[in-house]
Design a protein around this motif. Sequence first.
Motif, PDB file in Angstrom:
ATOM      1  N   VAL A 130       9.975 -15.798   4.571  1.00 33.26           N
ATOM      2  CA  VAL A 130       8.930 -16.505   5.317  1.00 33.26           C
ATOM      3  C   VAL A 130       8.497 -17.735   4.526  1.00 33.26           C
ATOM      4  CG1 VAL A 130       6.674 -16.289   6.436  1.00 33.26           C
ATOM      5  CG2 VAL A 130       8.106 -14.273   6.191  1.00 33.26           C
ATOM      6  N   VAL A 131       8.422 -18.884   5.212  1.00 37.68           N
ATOM      7  CA  VAL A 131       7.859 -20.101   4.613  1.00 37.68           C
ATOM      8  C   VAL A 131       6.627 -20.467   5.435  1.00 37.68           C
ATOM      9  CG1 VAL A 131       8.240 -22.532   4.049  1.00 37.68           C
ATOM     10  CG2 VAL A 131      10.131 -20.904   3.848  1.00 37.68           C
ATOM     11  N   ILE A 132       5.485 -20.592   4.757  1.00 34.91           N
ATOM     12  CA  ILE A 132       4.213 -20.812   5.451  1.00 34.91           C
ATOM     13  C   ILE A 132       3.565 -22.103   4.973  1.00 34.91           C
ATOM     14  CG2 ILE A 132       1.902 -19.886   5.860  1.00 34.91           C
ATOM     15  CD1 ILE A 132       3.117 -17.093   5.042  1.00 34.91           C
ATOM     16  N   VAL A 133       3.249 -22.982   5.938  1.00 36.12           N
ATOM     17  CA  VAL A 133       2.379 -24.127   5.651  1.00 36.12           C
ATOM     18  C   VAL A 133       0.985 -23.704   6.095  1.00 36.12           C
ATOM     19  CG1 VAL A 133       1.799 -26.509   6.258  1.00 36.12           C
ATOM     20  CG2 VAL A 133       4.192 -25.861   5.962  1.00 36.12           C
ATOM     21  N   SER A 134       0.031 -23.674   5.179  1.00 36.61           N
ATOM     22  CA  SER A 134      -1.313 -23.212   5.527  1.00 36.61           C
ATOM     23  C   SER A 134      -2.349 -23.806   4.586  1.00 36.61           C
ATOM     24  CB  SER A 134      -1.378 -21.682   5.462  1.00 36.61           C
ATOM     25  OG  SER A 134      -2.679 -21.233   5.768  1.00 36.61           O
ATOM     26  N   HIS A 135      -3.576 -23.955   5.108  1.00 35.80           N
ATOM     27  CA  HIS A 135      -4.687 -24.401   4.256  1.00 35.80           C
ATOM     28  C   HIS A 135      -5.596 -23.217   3.923  1.00 35.80           C
ATOM     29  CE1 HIS A 135      -6.563 -24.661   8.341  1.00 35.80           C
ATOM     30  NE2 HIS A 135      -7.535 -24.080   7.682  1.00 35.80           N
ATOM     31  N   ASP A 136      -5.198 -22.016   4.363  1.00 32.32           N
ATOM     32  CA  ASP A 136      -6.020 -20.818   4.172  1.00 32.32           C
ATOM     33  C   ASP A 136      -5.676 -20.152   2.835  1.00 32.32           C
ATOM     34  OD1 ASP A 136      -7.115 -18.229   4.254  1.00 32.32           O
ATOM     35  OD2 ASP A 136      -6.991 -18.137   6.435  1.00 32.32           O
ATOM     36  N   LYS A 137      -6.564 -20.339   1.844  1.00 31.78           N
ATOM     37  CA  LYS A 137      -6.320 -19.810   0.489  1.00 31.78           C
ATOM     38  C   LYS A 137      -6.160 -18.294   0.494  1.00 31.78           C
ATOM     39  CE  LYS A 137      -8.396 -22.698  -3.039  1.00 31.78           C
ATOM     40  NZ  LYS A 137      -9.395 -22.706  -4.106  1.00 31.78           N
ATOM     41  N   PHE A 138      -7.074 -17.599   1.205  1.00 33.67           N
ATOM     42  CA  PHE A 138      -7.024 -16.139   1.244  1.00 33.67           C
ATOM     43  C   PHE A 138      -5.674 -15.679   1.777  1.00 33.67           C
ATOM     44  CE2 PHE A 138     -11.324 -13.974   0.888  1.00 33.67           C
ATOM     45  CZ  PHE A 138     -11.914 -15.013   0.183  1.00 33.67           C
ATOM     46  N   PHE A 139      -5.231 -16.310   2.861  1.00 27.85           N
ATOM     47  CA  PHE A 139      -3.973 -15.952   3.523  1.00 27.85           C
ATOM     48  C   PHE A 139      -2.806 -16.153   2.557  1.00 27.85           C
ATOM     49  CE2 PHE A 139      -0.482 -17.050   6.604  1.00 27.85           C
ATOM     50  CZ  PHE A 139      -0.428 -15.823   7.237  1.00 27.85           C
ATOM     51  N   LEU A 140      -2.756 -17.305   1.882  1.00 27.13           N
ATOM     52  CA  LEU A 140      -1.658 -17.584   0.943  1.00 27.13           C
ATOM     53  C   LEU A 140      -1.683 -16.619  -0.239  1.00 27.13           C
ATOM     54  CD1 LEU A 140      -1.471 -21.489   0.845  1.00 27.13           C
ATOM     55  CD2 LEU A 140       0.140 -19.924   1.905  1.00 27.13           C
ATOM     56  N   ASN A 141      -2.881 -16.324  -0.740  1.00 26.48           N
ATOM     57  CA  ASN A 141      -2.973 -15.419  -1.896  1.00 26.48           C
ATOM     58  C   ASN A 141      -2.430 -14.036  -1.576  1.00 26.48           C
ATOM     59  OD1 ASN A 141      -3.836 -16.728  -4.199  1.00 26.48           O
ATOM     60  ND2 ASN A 141      -5.956 -16.748  -3.554  1.00 26.48           N
ATOM     61  N   ARG A 142      -2.641 -13.588  -0.338  1.00 24.38           N
ATOM     62  CA  ARG A 142      -2.162 -12.255   0.040  1.00 24.38           C
ATOM     63  C   ARG A 142      -0.690 -12.263   0.428  1.00 24.38           C
ATOM     64  NH1 ARG A 142      -6.698  -8.796   3.135  1.00 24.38           N
ATOM     65  NH2 ARG A 142      -8.499  -9.476   1.986  1.00 24.38           N
ATOM     66  N   MET A 143      -0.218 -13.414   0.939  1.00 19.27           N
ATOM     67  CA  MET A 143       1.077 -13.433   1.597  1.00 19.27           C
ATOM     68  C   MET A 143       2.248 -13.857   0.726  1.00 19.27           C
ATOM     69  SD  MET A 143       0.845 -12.208   4.447  1.00 19.27           S
ATOM     70  CE  MET A 143       2.596 -12.413   4.469  1.00 19.27           C
ATOM     71  N   VAL A 144       2.057 -14.812  -0.187  1.00 19.61           N
ATOM     72  CA  VAL A 144       3.225 -15.463  -0.796  1.00 19.61           C
ATOM     73  C   VAL A 144       3.491 -14.999  -2.225  1.00 19.61           C
ATOM     74  CG1 VAL A 144       2.859 -17.485   0.658  1.00 19.61           C
ATOM     75  CG2 VAL A 144       2.024 -17.536  -1.675  1.00 19.61           C
ATOM     76  N   ASN A 145       4.777 -15.086  -2.617  1.00 18.67           N
ATOM     77  CA  ASN A 145       5.148 -14.787  -4.009  1.00 18.67           C
ATOM     78  C   ASN A 145       5.753 -16.024  -4.676  1.00 18.67           C
ATOM     79  OD1 ASN A 145       7.747 -14.860  -2.861  1.00 18.67           O
ATOM     80  ND2 ASN A 145       7.795 -12.631  -2.629  1.00 18.67           N
ATOM     81  N   LYS A 146       5.678 -17.170  -3.965  1.00 21.17           N
ATOM     82  CA  LYS A 146       6.156 -18.430  -4.543  1.00 21.17           C
ATOM     83  C   LYS A 146       5.428 -19.578  -3.853  1.00 21.17           C
ATOM     84  CE  LYS A 146      10.602 -19.135  -5.655  1.00 21.17           C
ATOM     85  NZ  LYS A 146      12.049 -19.416  -5.521  1.00 21.17           N
ATOM     86  N   ILE A 147       5.098 -20.600  -4.629  1.00 21.43           N
ATOM     87  CA  ILE A 147       4.476 -21.808  -4.071  1.00 21.43           C
ATOM     88  C   ILE A 147       5.419 -22.983  -4.304  1.00 21.43           C
ATOM     89  CG2 ILE A 147       2.610 -23.511  -4.373  1.00 21.43           C
ATOM     90  CD1 ILE A 147       1.481 -21.145  -2.992  1.00 21.43           C
ATOM     91  N   VAL A 148       5.663 -23.755  -3.235  1.00 24.66           N
ATOM     92  CA  VAL A 148       6.405 -25.014  -3.370  1.00 24.66           C
ATOM     93  C   VAL A 148       5.439 -26.129  -2.985  1.00 24.66           C
ATOM     94  CG1 VAL A 148       8.330 -26.407  -2.521  1.00 24.66           C
ATOM     95  CG2 VAL A 148       8.645 -23.953  -2.885  1.00 24.66           C
ATOM     96  N   GLU A 149       5.148 -27.004  -3.949  1.00 25.20           N
ATOM     97  CA  GLU A 149       4.181 -28.083  -3.709  1.00 25.20           C
ATOM     98  C   GLU A 149       4.921 -29.400  -3.492  1.00 25.20           C
ATOM     99  OE1 GLU A 149       0.178 -29.992  -5.772  1.00 25.20           O
ATOM    100  OE2 GLU A 149       1.843 -29.384  -7.049  1.00 25.20           O
ATOM    101  N   LEU A 150       4.579 -30.080  -2.379  1.00 24.85           N
ATOM    102  CA  LEU A 150       5.104 -31.424  -2.123  1.00 24.85           C
ATOM    103  C   LEU A 150       4.064 -32.408  -2.655  1.00 24.85           C
ATOM    104  CD1 LEU A 150       7.108 -33.399  -0.894  1.00 24.85           C
ATOM    105  CD2 LEU A 150       6.107 -32.986   1.351  1.00 24.85           C
ATOM    106  N   TYR A 151       4.393 -33.035  -3.789  1.00 23.39           N
ATOM    107  CA  TYR A 151       3.425 -33.883  -4.485  1.00 23.39           C
ATOM    108  C   TYR A 151       4.139 -35.105  -5.053  1.00 23.39           C
ATOM    109  CZ  TYR A 151       0.020 -35.256  -8.075  1.00 23.39           C
ATOM    110  OH  TYR A 151      -0.866 -35.959  -8.864  1.00 23.39           O
ATOM    111  N   GLN A 152       3.637 -36.280  -4.687  1.00 23.80           N
ATOM    112  CA  GLN A 152       4.231 -37.543  -5.142  1.00 23.80           C
ATOM    113  C   GLN A 152       5.744 -37.593  -4.852  1.00 23.80           C
ATOM    114  OE1 GLN A 152       2.947 -37.699  -9.265  1.00 23.80           O
ATOM    115  NE2 GLN A 152       1.060 -38.759  -8.719  1.00 23.80           N
ATOM    116  N   GLN A 153       6.104 -37.231  -3.616  1.00 24.98           N
ATOM    117  CA  GLN A 153       7.487 -37.256  -3.109  1.00 24.98           C
ATOM    118  C   GLN A 153       8.443 -36.302  -3.837  1.00 24.98           C
ATOM    119  OE1 GLN A 153       6.357 -40.842  -3.945  1.00 24.98           O
ATOM    120  NE2 GLN A 153       5.174 -40.481  -2.084  1.00 24.98           N
ATOM    121  N   ARG A 154       7.905 -35.387  -4.619  1.00 24.31           N
ATOM    122  CA  ARG A 154       8.743 -34.420  -5.348  1.00 24.31           C
ATOM    123  C   ARG A 154       8.330 -32.997  -4.970  1.00 24.31           C
ATOM    124  NH1 ARG A 154      12.941 -36.988  -8.426  1.00 24.31           N
ATOM    125  NH2 ARG A 154      12.202 -39.106  -8.762  1.00 24.31           N
TER     126      ARG A 154
END
Length: 653
Positions: free
Chosen positions: A210-234
């Motif tokens: 599952v790949v989730i785009v979300s602004h919900d911190k609680f949801f991400l904290n419970r759901m994900v085991n990896k974070i991919v950050e799109l920052y400064q085109q990287r």
Amino acid sequence: MLVGLNNVTFEFGARVIVEEATWHIHPGERIGLIGYNGTGKSTLLKVIVGQYTPSVGTVEKGRETTIGYLHQDLLSFDTNDSILEVALTAFERVKQLEKEIEELGIQLEKNSDDEKLLELYTDKLHELDVIGGYTVHHRTEEVLQGLGFANADLHRPYKEFSGGWRMRVLLAKMILQQPDVLLLDEPTNHLDLPSIEWLEKYLMHYQGSVVIVSHDKFFLNRMVNKIVELYQQRLHVYSGNYEYYETEKEMRVELQQRAYENQQDYIRQQERFIERFKAKASKAAAAQSAMKRLDKIDRIEQVEIERPNLRINFQVDKQPGKVLVDLKNVTKRFGDNTIIEKAVAEIERGDKIGLIGANGKGKSTVLRIVGGTEQHEGERVWGHNVQESFYAQHQLESLNLNNTILEEMLSCGSGKTELELRSLLGCFLFSGDDTDKKIRLLSGGEKARVALAKVIVSKANFLLLDEPTNHLDMNSVELLADALNKYEGSILFVSHDRFFISKTANKIWEIVDHEIKEFKGTYDEYVAWKERMAKQQQQSAKEQKAATATPELAKSPTQPATPVKNNNDNLDREQKKELQKLQRQFARLEEDIAKMNAEKSKQEQDMGNPDIYSNKQKFASLEADYKSIQQKLNTANKEYETLFEKIMEMEQQ
């Protein structure tokens, strides 16, 4: 690897979205794709599914890999079919088999002795069983109910539902298809709290990635085991949930900053040495060597986190009286649907109230009643000097798409000069020429910021906010929560963002049995109280069950029956009797549901027996029994929920 980006660069017009990105999605991963508003997260998902082609690099996908992609553009789909039928399109092969079996059944009625026909009929039934065809209706109903649909809604036409509810149907269809990779773009935007919690539980046990785009911190904290950050085109990868990402990013930044400072000290030392000795013949060679070393050095960049900073400063023009709004015996109905009945509530100066609960309970309606824009029975008494400002999702739609941002702000009659409005828009990340952008060219998040800016310019002392965090990134949600904490006025807001509610509210309102129930405390305290009530209810049910299992003790003349302790000293004798009666009903109902579930499991097991299919009469009888037990279970579960709410309500007194 299921899907992978290999050295991908993608440009949207003249703007670079991502550069030299490599990212592989592996089985079982639950990934949060994050980034500030406008960085291109949704665009990156479209690159993964092949809607956009990268300028450089490749997107690779396994031959057998299936991808499900939930996004806002799906809302253009329309049909007269019921929502159950739309969700069932997830099972194309099952639907096809059911049609073929029905046709073969008609043929067999005419030619019952045709062995080839009977054999084909049995084969089709067996295939239907193997792919779980007998449980698809039940599974589909379960998923739709989990996402907030009532039983009565399941056969209503899809086109009768609003955009948010349509998105839920399409989400149900997608998770029922069980693709290898599920891409969800802001799935919680259209969900209420109970549905978000249900989705969390469902996805926890989801077999695919599952790949989730979300602004919900609680949801991400419970759901994900990896974070991919799109920052400064990287793309920057962090192995952990959102909380881990925040800590790890801080550490990475600190280490890089320290390395940068150490390197700068070294460079300054070398430059001083060169400057001092380059003119001396005896030291010229050493100075030359130092210059060469500096030329070859791999320079570390200074770390400056580019973080959009919403400088929100709410101003209050007038001080209101102690009570801002008083609702007295307010009733609101839409046809047969009662939202609230003889509801009583009061909003005092300084209240910051989070109005929470399931969709369809009437949260936005209550917000409009308080704001004076919804007709109702009963009294709504407005306080002294109250100046309200209303923010709602429909205001995003009411923005004039042909206006520029500045023209939109000038049209709201704030009396501010163009210079003052440009300064305010700068606080909302619209600087320079941005203010001359047309509204129609803005993203969802940018439109939300314009609508919020219109609310703030009002200098109101009472804010009514309907889902203010939708379309805002996590950083903006935090900044808005901080600003509302400093705000000197009062707030009534509807939100499903648990982080935002926990940071902002000092009181909680919930619509229960057509009444507005108030909890005086923060959201975290409210959740803890609900958990205590649920545990207490379970304990009471267990004690009641034990008491009914040994009636001879209760009837003993020498030892009177001990009533179940329920810690409700405020209840009178009659109310306590009524509570105990409800608890006994609740315990009996629990036993009945357990028996029915056991019976249903046995029937499902019988359906897996191929011998059943060869006897048409047995099969028809089993199918009828199965439908009957499902209906009984649905009725019992509804009764269970009603009893549970009644018991909780009495225990709160």
